[in-house]
Design an enzyme around this catalytic site. Sequence first.
Site, mmCIF file in Angstrom:
data_model
loop_
_atom_site.group_PDB
_atom_site.id
_atom_site.type_symbol
_atom_site.label_atom_id
_atom_site.label_comp_id
_atom_site.label_asym_id
_atom_site.label_seq_id
_atom_site.Cartn_x
_atom_site.Cartn_y
_atom_site.Cartn_z
ATOM 1 N N ILE A 163 0.847 -1.223 0.211
ATOM 2 C CA ILE A 163 -0.039 0.044 0.095
ATOM 3 C C ILE A 163 0.950 1.149 -0.124
ATOM 4 O O ILE A 163 1.945 1.114 0.551
ATOM 5 C CB ILE A 163 -0.772 0.061 1.228
ATOM 6 C CG1 ILE A 163 -1.977 1.050 1.060
ATOM 7 C CG2 ILE A 163 -0.202 -0.111 2.508
ATOM 8 C CD1 ILE A 163 -3.226 0.874 2.146
ATOM 9 N N CYS A 164 0.303 2.394 -0.673
ATOM 10 C CA CYS A 164 1.133 3.555 -0.484
ATOM 11 C C CYS A 164 2.518 3.558 -1.230
ATOM 12 O O CYS A 164 2.704 3.211 -2.321
ATOM 13 C CB CYS A 164 0.913 4.307 0.821
ATOM 14 S SG CYS A 164 1.539 5.970 0.930
#
Length: 198
Positions: A103-104
């Site tokens: 994620i991210c």
Amino acid sequence: MSRKPVHLAVYDTLADWETGHATAWLARDGYEIRTVAADSTDLVTTIGGMRVKPDLTLAELRPEDSSLLILPGADLWDTGDDLAPFARTARAFLDAGVPVAAICGATAGLAREGLLDDRAHTSAVSFYLAATGYKGGERYVDADAVIDGGLITAGPTEPVAFAREILGLLGAFEGEKLDAWYRLFHDSDPAAFEVLNS
């Protein structure tokens, strides 16, 4: 049935909010969550100031001993190569058929490692990944979370969608229950609570 642990990468500047839904609900479903640091089990400090004592190092981690590797975002993904060993570990996991969830900023690390060149994926925005120079731009999907080839990706504003894909992949929730979980935590749908707890 004995389940293999889920491994959560931890490093300084880790984005606290991105993995809590996934790890909490996996733990409630019986998965052991083990934290993994790069090369030391010294305390790491998250972006929110929490201090985490890692359980093991990357050198001790083997894909065959894991159900999943989760890579949270962190400022360090964009400030140098300190976290590149985690991207290389993600490659080893995927090569061994063990899923990875990123994620991210971790998506940028995987892009630099070439792991997004041949898989559908998402992130914060397409130009964030384009800045890495990766070759997978045509596979970018403007979605909350994407799963392809054993790899889950999501942007920083989608920890609930990220968790939904993880929980579904590992069977913590399925079908109507998974949908209800998402509606409850993403949409604040009170009707979903009754379905989830039925």
